[in-house]
Design a protein around this motif. Structure first.
Motif, PDB file in Angstrom:
ATOM      1  N   PHE A  45       0.822  -1.215   0.000  1.00 50.07           N
ATOM      2  CA  PHE A  45       0.000   0.000   0.000  1.00 50.07           C
ATOM      3  C   PHE A  45       0.859   1.270   0.000  1.00 50.07           C
ATOM      4  CE2 PHE A  45      -3.514  -2.828   1.368  1.00 50.07           C
ATOM      5  CZ  PHE A  45      -4.353  -2.526   0.311  1.00 50.07           C
ATOM      6  N   ALA A  46       2.009   1.192   0.611  1.00 49.11           N
ATOM      7  CA  ALA A  46       2.919   2.351   0.550  1.00 49.11           C
ATOM      8  C   ALA A  46       3.331   2.581  -0.898  1.00 49.11           C
ATOM      9  CB  ALA A  46       4.151   2.109   1.419  1.00 49.11           C
ATOM     10  N   TYR A  47       3.578   1.499  -1.615  1.00 51.60           N
ATOM     11  CA  TYR A  47       4.007   1.614  -3.012  1.00 51.60           C
ATOM     12  C   TYR A  47       2.903   2.193  -3.902  1.00 51.60           C
ATOM     13  CZ  TYR A  47       5.593   0.545  -7.688  1.00 51.60           C
ATOM     14  OH  TYR A  47       5.948   0.661  -9.002  1.00 51.60           O
ATOM     15  N   VAL A  48       1.726   1.581  -3.875  1.00 52.48           N
ATOM     16  CA  VAL A  48       0.666   2.067  -4.769  1.00 52.48           C
ATOM     17  C   VAL A  48       0.206   3.464  -4.353  1.00 52.48           C
ATOM     18  CG1 VAL A  48      -0.191  -0.124  -5.643  1.00 52.48           C
ATOM     19  CG2 VAL A  48      -1.077   0.745  -3.491  1.00 52.48           C
ATOM     20  N   GLY A  49       0.244   3.722  -3.036  1.00 50.52           N
ATOM     21  CA  GLY A  49      -0.115   5.060  -2.554  1.00 50.52           C
ATOM     22  C   GLY A  49       0.840   6.102  -3.125  1.00 50.52           C
ATOM     23  N   GLN A  50       2.105   5.756  -3.140  1.00 48.58           N
ATOM     24  CA  GLN A  50       3.127   6.650  -3.683  1.00 48.58           C
ATOM     25  C   GLN A  50       2.844   6.916  -5.174  1.00 48.58           C
ATOM     26  OE1 GLN A  50       5.362   8.681  -1.856  1.00 48.58           O
ATOM     27  NE2 GLN A  50       6.331   6.857  -1.057  1.00 48.58           N
ATOM     28  N   LEU A 174       9.745  -4.317  -0.506  1.00 46.03           N
ATOM     29  CA  LEU A 174      10.550  -3.293   0.176  1.00 46.03           C
ATOM     30  C   LEU A 174      11.378  -2.511  -0.845  1.00 46.03           C
ATOM     31  CD1 LEU A 174      11.517  -1.995   2.816  1.00 46.03           C
ATOM     32  CD2 LEU A 174      13.283  -3.766   2.967  1.00 46.03           C
ATOM     33  N   ALA A 175      11.995  -3.260  -1.758  1.00 44.84           N
ATOM     34  CA  ALA A 175      12.807  -2.590  -2.786  1.00 44.84           C
ATOM     35  C   ALA A 175      11.938  -1.693  -3.659  1.00 44.84           C
ATOM     36  CB  ALA A 175      13.523  -3.634  -3.646  1.00 44.84           C
ATOM     37  N   LEU A 176      10.767  -2.207  -4.034  1.00 43.28           N
ATOM     38  CA  LEU A 176       9.875  -1.420  -4.881  1.00 43.28           C
ATOM     39  C   LEU A 176       9.415  -0.142  -4.176  1.00 43.28           C
ATOM     40  CD1 LEU A 176       7.575  -4.111  -6.589  1.00 43.28           C
ATOM     41  CD2 LEU A 176       9.353  -2.710  -7.658  1.00 43.28           C
ATOM     42  N   SER A 177       9.049  -0.265  -2.906  1.00 40.08           N
ATOM     43  CA  SER A 177       8.535   0.932  -2.241  1.00 40.08           C
ATOM     44  C   SER A 177       9.655   1.933  -1.974  1.00 40.08           C
ATOM     45  CB  SER A 177       7.750   0.589  -0.967  1.00 40.08           C
ATOM     46  OG  SER A 177       8.443  -0.354  -0.209  1.00 40.08           O
ATOM     47  N   MET A 178      10.861   1.434  -1.739  1.00 42.23           N
ATOM     48  CA  MET A 178      11.986   2.369  -1.595  1.00 42.23           C
ATOM     49  C   MET A 178      12.271   3.072  -2.918  1.00 42.23           C
ATOM     50  SD  MET A 178      14.496   0.205   0.909  1.00 42.23           S
ATOM     51  CE  MET A 178      15.970   0.989   0.286  1.00 42.23           C
ATOM     52  N   ALA A 179      12.203   2.299  -3.998  1.00 45.33           N
ATOM     53  CA  ALA A 179      12.431   2.904  -5.314  1.00 45.33           C
ATOM     54  C   ALA A 179      11.350   3.948  -5.606  1.00 45.33           C
ATOM     55  CB  ALA A 179      12.436   1.833  -6.394  1.00 45.33           C
ATOM     56  N   ALA A 180      10.107   3.613  -5.258  1.00 42.31           N
ATOM     57  CA  ALA A 180       9.004   4.555  -5.497  1.00 42.31           C
ATOM     58  C   ALA A 180       9.231   5.842  -4.717  1.00 42.31           C
ATOM     59  CB  ALA A 180       7.669   3.919  -5.100  1.00 42.31           C
ATOM     60  N   PHE A 181       9.682   5.686  -3.481  1.00 40.12           N
ATOM     61  CA  PHE A 181       9.957   6.866  -2.656  1.00 40.12           C
ATOM     62  C   PHE A 181      11.032   7.733  -3.316  1.00 40.12           C
ATOM     63  CE2 PHE A 181      12.353   9.134   0.556  1.00 40.12           C
ATOM     64  CZ  PHE A 181      11.355   9.715   1.324  1.00 40.12           C
ATOM     65  N   ALA A 182      12.103   7.063  -3.763  1.00 40.44           N
ATOM     66  CA  ALA A 182      13.203   7.817  -4.378  1.00 40.44           C
ATOM     67  C   ALA A 182      12.745   8.505  -5.665  1.00 40.44           C
ATOM     68  CB  ALA A 182      14.371   6.873  -4.672  1.00 40.44           C
ATOM     69  N   ILE A 183      11.971   7.786  -6.468  1.00 32.17           N
ATOM     70  CA  ILE A 183      11.478   8.369  -7.724  1.00 32.17           C
ATOM     71  C   ILE A 183      10.600   9.588  -7.427  1.00 32.17           C
ATOM     72  CG2 ILE A 183       9.877   7.959  -9.652  1.00 32.17           C
ATOM     73  CD1 ILE A 183      10.983   5.063  -9.719  1.00 32.17           C
ATOM     74  N   ILE A 223       3.049   8.254 -15.943  1.00 30.68           N
ATOM     75  CA  ILE A 223       4.054   7.796 -14.969  1.00 30.68           C
ATOM     76  C   ILE A 223       3.362   7.057 -13.834  1.00 30.68           C
ATOM     77  CG2 ILE A 223       5.741   8.555 -13.237  1.00 30.68           C
ATOM     78  CD1 ILE A 223       6.469  10.852 -15.164  1.00 30.68           C
ATOM     79  N   SER A 224       2.274   7.636 -13.350  1.00 32.03           N
ATOM     80  CA  SER A 224       1.534   7.014 -12.255  1.00 32.03           C
ATOM     81  C   SER A 224       0.987   5.651 -12.679  1.00 32.03           C
ATOM     82  CB  SER A 224       0.395   7.944 -11.818  1.00 32.03           C
ATOM     83  OG  SER A 224      -0.326   7.377 -10.771  1.00 32.03           O
ATOM     84  N   ALA A 225       0.440   5.579 -13.883  1.00 36.08           N
ATOM     85  CA  ALA A 225      -0.122   4.312 -14.379  1.00 36.08           C
ATOM     86  C   ALA A 225       0.971   3.253 -14.505  1.00 36.08           C
ATOM     87  CB  ALA A 225      -0.799   4.535 -15.727  1.00 36.08           C
ATOM     88  N   GLY A 226       2.095   3.640 -15.079  1.00 35.82           N
ATOM     89  CA  GLY A 226       3.196   2.697 -15.255  1.00 35.82           C
ATOM     90  C   GLY A 226       3.696   2.160 -13.925  1.00 35.82           C
ATOM     91  N   MET A 227       3.881   3.076 -12.959  1.00 32.09           N
ATOM     92  CA  MET A 227       4.352   2.638 -11.641  1.00 32.09           C
ATOM     93  C   MET A 227       3.340   1.719 -10.972  1.00 32.09           C
ATOM     94  SD  MET A 227       6.201   5.975  -9.954  1.00 32.09           S
ATOM     95  CE  MET A 227       6.279   5.275  -8.290  1.00 32.09           C
ATOM     96  N   THR A 228       2.057   2.055 -11.106  1.00 35.31           N
ATOM     97  CA  THR A 228       1.025   1.246 -10.459  1.00 35.31           C
ATOM     98  C   THR A 228       0.973  -0.160 -11.048  1.00 35.31           C
ATOM     99  OG1 THR A 228      -0.215   3.287 -10.114  1.00 35.31           O
ATOM    100  CG2 THR A 228      -1.400   1.230  -9.778  1.00 35.31           C
ATOM    101  N   SER A 229       1.236  -0.278 -12.335  1.00 36.55           N
ATOM    102  CA  SER A 229       1.145  -1.602 -12.965  1.00 36.55           C
ATOM    103  C   SER A 229       2.198  -2.570 -12.407  1.00 36.55           C
ATOM    104  CB  SER A 229       1.296  -1.478 -14.485  1.00 36.55           C
ATOM    105  OG  SER A 229       2.620  -1.107 -14.818  1.00 36.55           O
ATOM    106  N   VAL A 230       3.310  -2.035 -11.911  1.00 34.76           N
ATOM    107  CA  VAL A 230       4.335  -2.894 -11.296  1.00 34.76           C
ATOM    108  C   VAL A 230       3.750  -3.595 -10.067  1.00 34.76           C
ATOM    109  CG1 VAL A 230       6.641  -2.985 -10.297  1.00 34.76           C
ATOM    110  CG2 VAL A 230       6.146  -1.359 -12.133  1.00 34.76           C
ATOM    111  N   ALA A 231       2.922  -2.851  -9.331  1.00 28.19           N
ATOM    112  CA  ALA A 231       2.261  -3.464  -8.180  1.00 28.19           C
ATOM    113  C   ALA A 231       1.348  -4.595  -8.626  1.00 28.19           C
ATOM    114  CB  ALA A 231       1.461  -2.405  -7.405  1.00 28.19           C
ATOM    115  N   GLY A 232       0.813  -4.450  -9.842  1.00 23.55           N
ATOM    116  CA  GLY A 232      -0.037  -5.511 -10.387  1.00 23.55           C
ATOM    117  C   GLY A 232       0.731  -6.805 -10.592  1.00 23.55           C
ATOM    118  N   MET A 233       1.957  -6.687 -11.104  1.00 22.21           N
ATOM    119  CA  MET A 233       2.796  -7.871 -11.262  1.00 22.21           C
ATOM    120  C   MET A 233       3.000  -8.547  -9.909  1.00 22.21           C
ATOM    121  SD  MET A 233       6.833  -8.157 -12.245  1.00 22.21           S
ATOM    122  CE  MET A 233       7.316  -7.328 -10.731  1.00 22.21           C
ATOM    123  N   PHE A 234       3.317  -7.734  -8.922  1.00 25.86           N
ATOM    124  CA  PHE A 234       3.517  -8.273  -7.582  1.00 25.86           C
ATOM    125  C   PHE A 234       2.251  -8.999  -7.125  1.00 25.86           C
ATOM    126  CE2 PHE A 234       2.762  -8.013  -3.089  1.00 25.86           C
ATOM    127  CZ  PHE A 234       3.934  -8.522  -2.558  1.00 25.86           C
TER     128      PHE A 234
END
Ligand SMILES: Nc1ncnc2c1ncn2[C@@H]1O[C@H](COP(=O)(O)OP(=O)(O)OP(=O)(O)O)[C@@H](O)[C@H]1O
Ligand SMILES: [Mg+2]
Lengths: 352, 242
Positions: A45-50, A174-183, A223-234
């Motif tokens: 949720f931190a990732y998709v929220g980001q 964890l890696a994904l949400s850290m990357a999302a934060f950095a992005i 950008i938001s759509a692309g990032m969100t789709s990664v959460a879909g893979m997860f």
């Protein structure tokens, strides 16, 4: 209303952040399976929220249909894996492309024809609903009967094919949400980040300053759509089953935006704080109810509602801005925006 | 010096109301040109047509040799026209400096360069000490200054100012006049301003255009225009200097 988008962080906060990160890194070794499941959810949720926050928090475009991008990422990677044996990371390229194309279509229709505010939000819901109904009849990926990935007991963690134990998914998330934060941190400080915030604050004024608002809003959606789709893979490879009624359902879209709203829209830490609070407390509540032998199916939704109510009434800008001030993590009254000024000139470390 | 802006026969109607009728004029490069007239005369409408908020129903607007009527506001700005809004529109949630940063980033994609530019402009407009304040917390005179700063940050060749003196005290007006004079003198910036404060118009303008009911009723140097009979009757009234 000032300080709404506070994100600037004092040097002392880096220590805090470092400890937080260290705790997250060792957490799986201390947590039992149940706690690990909850931690994974929090990170998810931190990732998709980001990702959602880029559109709403940065650029001011309210999407209430973000489940569509999760779903497209999930179904595309799962279908390519099951049908053709394409690994999820390769499949993700297709998944992201489809999600980005979908975001671009929604954005184009809305922004070209001046659809904004509530009407834009409704359009995003409509698209998610189209997808839900469409996938309900999409036999190639199981239609309404659901789509399943082969499950087996894995002796080792195969990151390339995302087959493995919860601990692997934990570190992935964890890696994904850290990357999302950095992005997000980079985006917010960038030229585009400034233009987005200008559009969010006053689109007409932004245009008068030479900003091609159509273009920058399109960047935000895609950008938001692309990032969100990664959460879909997860989602697909973690849960191994996909049902249109669940994946694309509006409650999924709502669930995904509660974190940043409660944590603080437009802030970098808001989505994280919101995810911890909501998921953590909701699961805690369930534990307590289980302990006392209560079984109330709607309890989580009611709890979300109460959280939202409390936040809207007490801290309308979310928990993070006042929390950061209380912890003296940000420059308080002096910092008003989401961007740290170059600290060198003022001698104050006002980086994030 | 040639005309940087040439307006020829522009018209704008709002549901039968003729807000601007057959207005033509030219602004010389490097000039300070004032548009005055009673409330509802069509001054802001004229500005909005130049700035691309809406296209004229008829007529043409040529800026630096290129027709710009019908272009979108952002395209007009990128061609070198900055504008302020009569009813100020600050980015309320951003700091004063970040408001100006947005404008500065247009032609300075490098953030450090944009920030340095923004700070220069804030200093010019006496806003340097308020740069960390949220724009929402500014007083009206400061918001007017911020409007000017933000537009200026985009690096315009022509600056459109819509009543930036309104609500300012006489000393503040004099300060703004001094700032604008200085800008015009040192950078050669062309300024087209709408103003009700005659004190400022007389001090600043090289040329004055008077609008009434959307039409031009006079144009000339300030001293001549304020003695014009039609101008006195329709607008200045007893305010006119003897
Ligand atoms: N967008 C609009 N839609 C309809 N009518 C408009 C619009 N903008 C302006 N008008 C009308 O056009 C006329 C000219 O308005 P305008 O704002 O240009 O006047 P102004 O000279 O700037 O006046 P003021 O000194 O009060 O600012 C007025 O009658 C106004 O009501
Ligand atoms: Mg006006």
């Amino acid at each position: 209303m000032s300080g709404v988008f506070t994100g600037a962080v004092r040097p002392g906060a880096w220590v805090f952040l470092f400890i937080f990160l260290a705790a997250l890194l060792v957490a799986p070794f201390l947590a039992n399976d149940y706690v690990l499941t909850i931690l994974i959810l929090i990170l998810y949720f931190a990732y998709v929220g980001q990702a959602w926050n880029i559109m709403m928090g940065f650029a001011g475009q309210l999407s209430l249909g973000h489940a569509i991008y999760v779903g497209l990422g999930a179904y595309t990677t799962a279908a390519l894996y099951v049908h053709y044996g394409v690994g999820p990371w390769i499949g993700l390229i297709a998944g992201m492309a489809i999600a980005v194309a979908c975001g671009a279509l929604i954005g184009f229709l809305a922004f070209r024809f001046g659809v904004s505010g509530v009407y834009f939000a409704i359009l995003t819901i409509a698209f998610a609903e189209f997808a839900r109904i469409g996938f309900d009849h999409f036999g190639w990926v199981g239609a309404s009967g659901g789509y399943f990935l082969p499950v087996a007991q894995y002796s080792h963690n195969d990151v390339w094919n995302l087959r493995g134990k919860p601990i692997m998914f934990y570190y992935l998330m964890l890696a994904l949400s850290m990357a999302a934060f950095a992005i997000c941190a980079l985006l917010l400080r960038s030229r585009m980040g400034y233009f987005w915030q200008a559009i969010r604050e006053d689109e007409e004024a932004a245009r008068s300053l030479g900003i091609d608002t159509f273009r920058y809003k399109m960047y935000a959606v895609t950008i938001s759509a692309g990032m969100t789709s990664v959460a879909g893979m997860f989602f697909a490879f973690y849960y191994n089953n996909l049902f249109p009624e669940q994946v694309f359902h509006i409650s999924r879209s709502i669930e995904l935006i509660l974190g940043p709203i409660i944590g603080g829209i437009g802030t970098l830490f808001g989505p994280i704080v919101g995810a911890v609070l909501l998921t953590g407390l909701a699961e805690g509540l369930r534990e307590i109810m289980d302990y006392f032998g209560y079984d109330a199916p709607g309890a989580k939704q009611v709890f979300y509602g109460v959280c939202l109510l409390v936040v809207v009434l007490l801290v309308p800008n979310g928990v993070w801005p006042p929390l950061a001030r209380a912890l003296r993590l940000t420059g308080g009254e002096r910092r008003k925006t989401g961007e740290g000024h170059a600290g060198r000139e003022t001698g104050e470390g006002r980086d994030r | 010096m040639g005309a940087i802006l040439a307006i020829d026969g522009v018209n704008k109607r709002f549901h039968g109301l003729r807000a601007v009728q057959d207005v033509s004029f030219e602004v010389a490069e490097g000039a300070i040109f004032a548009v005055i007239g009673p409330n509802g005369a069509g001054k802001t409408t004229l500005f909005n047509m130049i700035a691309g908020v809406f296209a004229p129903d008829a007529g043409s607007i040529v800026f630096a040799g290129e027709r710009i009527d019908g272009l979108a506001p952002d395209a007009v700005c990128r061609r070198g026209i900055g504008r302020t809004f009569q009813i100020v529109r600050p980015f309320a949630g951003l700091s004063v400096e970040d408001n100006v940063m947005v404008g500065a980033l247009l032609r300075r994609p490098d953030r450090a360069a944009a920030r340095a530019h923004a700070r220069d402009i804030l200093a010019r407009l006496d806003l340097a000490d308020k740069r960390d304040v949220a724009a929402a917390a500014l007083t009206l005179p400061d918001r007017k200054r911020l409007e000017v700063a933000r537009a200026l940050a985009t690096g315009p060749r022509l600056l459109l100012l819509d009543e930036v003196m309104a609500g300012l005290r006489p000393t503040e007006t004099d300060r703004m006049v001094a700032i604008l004079t200085e800008l015009n003198r040192t950078t050669g910036l062309t300024i087209l301003l709408i103003e009700h404060v005659m004190r400022a118009v007389m001090a600043l303008a090289h040329t004055v255009l008077v609008l009434h009911h959307g039409a031009r009723i006079a144009e000339g140097v300030p001293d001549t225009v304020v003695r014009d009979k039609a101008v006195i009757e329709s607008y200045l009234g007893s305010e006119a200097p003897a």
